[in-house]
Enzyme design. Structure first.
Site, short mmCIF file in Angstrom:
data_model
loop_
_atom_site.label_atom_id
_atom_site.label_comp_id
_atom_site.label_asym_id
_atom_site.label_seq_id
_atom_site.Cartn_x
_atom_site.Cartn_y
_atom_site.Cartn_z
N PRO A 1 0.75 -1.11 0.09
CA PRO A 1 0.23 0.38 0.11
C PRO A 1 0.85 1.10 0.09
O PRO A 1 2.00 1.44 0.55
CB PRO A 1 -0.92 -0.62 1.57
CG PRO A 1 -0.38 -0.85 1.60
CD PRO A 1 0.24 -1.65 1.49
N ASN A 2 -0.04 2.41 -0.70
CA ASN A 2 0.66 3.07 -0.89
C ASN A 2 2.00 3.87 -1.27
O ASN A 2 2.10 4.72 -2.13
CB ASN A 2 0.90 4.63 0.25
CG ASN A 2 -0.40 4.27 1.54
OD1 ASN A 2 -1.13 4.55 0.77
ND2 ASN A 2 -0.47 4.42 2.72
N ARG B 1 5.13 11.22 -2.13
CA ARG B 1 4.40 10.97 -1.48
C ARG B 1 6.18 11.06 -0.35
O ARG B 1 7.21 10.09 -0.70
CB ARG B 1 4.43 9.69 -1.40
CG ARG B 1 3.98 8.52 -0.42
CD ARG B 1 4.31 6.89 0.93
NE ARG B 1 3.40 6.52 1.32
CZ ARG B 1 3.99 5.07 1.70
NH1 ARG B 1 4.68 4.30 1.30
NH2 ARG B 1 3.99 5.18 3.61
N TYR C 1 11.15 8.87 1.03
CA TYR C 1 11.23 7.55 0.48
C TYR C 1 12.63 8.30 -1.59
O TYR C 1 11.69 7.19 -2.41
CB TYR C 1 9.73 7.34 -0.57
CG TYR C 1 8.65 6.95 0.62
CD1 TYR C 1 8.97 5.94 1.31
CD2 TYR C 1 8.03 7.71 1.11
CE1 TYR C 1 8.27 4.95 2.83
CE2 TYR C 1 7.27 7.48 3.07
CZ TYR C 1 7.87 5.94 3.52
OH TYR C 1 7.38 5.39 4.66
N ASN D 1 8.35 -5.68 -0.63
CA ASN D 1 7.93 -4.79 0.57
C ASN D 1 6.28 -4.87 0.28
O ASN D 1 5.86 -3.99 -0.61
CB ASN D 1 8.40 -3.13 -0.49
CG ASN D 1 8.49 -1.90 0.46
OD1 ASN D 1 7.90 -2.18 2.36
ND2 ASN D 1 9.08 -0.89 0.15
N ALA E 1 2.94 -0.97 4.90
CA ALA E 1 2.64 -0.92 5.69
C ALA E 1 1.95 -2.36 6.60
O ALA E 1 2.41 -2.85 7.99
CB ALA E 1 1.83 0.34 6.18
N ASP F 1 2.88 -15.33 7.00
CA ASP F 1 1.42 -16.80 6.39
C ASP F 1 2.06 -17.73 4.97
O ASP F 1 2.37 -18.03 4.76
CB ASP F 1 0.17 -17.08 7.17
CG ASP F 1 0.14 -17.44 8.25
OD1 ASP F 1 1.43 -17.23 9.44
OD2 ASP F 1 -0.73 -16.74 8.85
N GLU G 1 12.75 -9.39 1.54
CA GLU G 1 11.71 -8.52 2.25
C GLU G 1 12.59 -7.43 2.16
O GLU G 1 13.74 -7.37 2.66
CB GLU G 1 11.80 -8.46 3.73
CG GLU G 1 10.92 -7.25 4.79
CD GLU G 1 11.05 -7.81 5.84
OE1 GLU G 1 10.70 -8.58 6.59
OE2 GLU G 1 10.60 -6.44 6.96
N HIS H 1 12.61 -2.98 1.94
CA HIS H 1 12.39 -1.36 2.37
C HIS H 1 12.95 -0.32 1.89
O HIS H 1 14.78 -0.36 1.70
CB HIS H 1 11.78 -1.25 4.32
CG HIS H 1 11.12 -2.29 4.57
ND1 HIS H 1 9.59 -2.26 4.22
CD2 HIS H 1 11.57 -3.17 5.54
CE1 HIS H 1 9.06 -2.71 4.85
NE2 HIS H 1 9.88 -3.91 5.63
N SER I 1 12.66 2.98 3.02
CA SER I 1 13.05 3.48 4.28
C SER I 1 14.80 2.44 5.51
O SER I 1 13.75 1.16 5.39
CB SER I 1 12.45 4.22 5.13
OG SER I 1 11.34 3.47 5.76
N ARG J 1 13.00 5.04 12.54
CA ARG J 1 11.43 5.63 12.54
C ARG J 1 10.75 5.11 13.65
O ARG J 1 10.94 4.64 14.67
CB ARG J 1 11.10 5.11 11.09
CG ARG J 1 11.78 5.89 10.22
CD ARG J 1 11.47 5.31 8.38
NE ARG J 1 9.95 6.14 8.54
CZ ARG J 1 9.26 6.01 7.60
NH1 ARG J 1 9.77 4.93 6.85
NH2 ARG J 1 7.75 6.76 7.64
#
Ligand code: DQA
Length: 138
Positions: free
Chosen positions: A10-11, A18, A23, A72, A75, A85, A96, A98, A100, A105
């Site tokens: 999301p986002n 953004r 970012y 990624n 949130a 899962d 995984e 990210h 940032s 944070r």
């Protein structure tokens, strides 16, 4: 040819506009185009959704035939047992990522439901985090 998919949560469709201080100001499409050009020998795909279930569907769909998933979950990383899962359920290794450094944070970003079942975690290198993940698969 290695088959790798980038799955964004999301986002992340708003990258470029953004919170550019966190970012960056590049859109994901701009970045993705340069990566595709740089790695012509990788069958690279990209999927983005703001919807948790759609991300789970895509993880399941690619999780038994692709060579790698760069995930990624944004949130949902910090909230979604369902995505965690799904990562555990599949055979394809998941990195995984990210943009940032989530550990620098807010406290709620320190928790991940994905890390325990990921092959590895890359964070804090901006959009380069994705490229490092791709490199690790090839
Ligand atoms: C993010 C970090 C998350 O905490 C946040 O919710 C995002 C993006 C990152 O790439 O830095 O949406 O996953």
């Amino acid at each position: 040819m290695k088959k790798i998919i980038i799955i964004n949560g999301p986002n992340l469709n708003l990258l470029g506009k953004r919170e550019p201080n966190i970012y960056g100001s590049l859109t994901f499409t701009e970045f993705y185009d340069t990566v595709k050009e740089k790695y012509p020998n990788v069958a690279l795909e990209y999927f983005q959704s703001n919807i948790e279930g759609e991300l789970i569907d895509k993880i399941q769909e690619s999780g038994f035939s692709y060579d790698g998933i760069v995930l990624n979950a944004a949130a949902y990383t910090h909230t979604s047992i369902g995505i965690g899962d799904a990562v555990k359920a599949i055979e394809t290794p998941v990195i995984e990522v990210h943009i940032s450094n989530t550990f620098g944070r807010e406290e709620f970003r320190h928790q991940s439901y994905i890390s325990a079942n990921a092959k590895g975690v890359i964070l804090g290198f901006g959009l380069q985090s994705y490229e490092l993940a791709i490199q690790s698969f090839i």
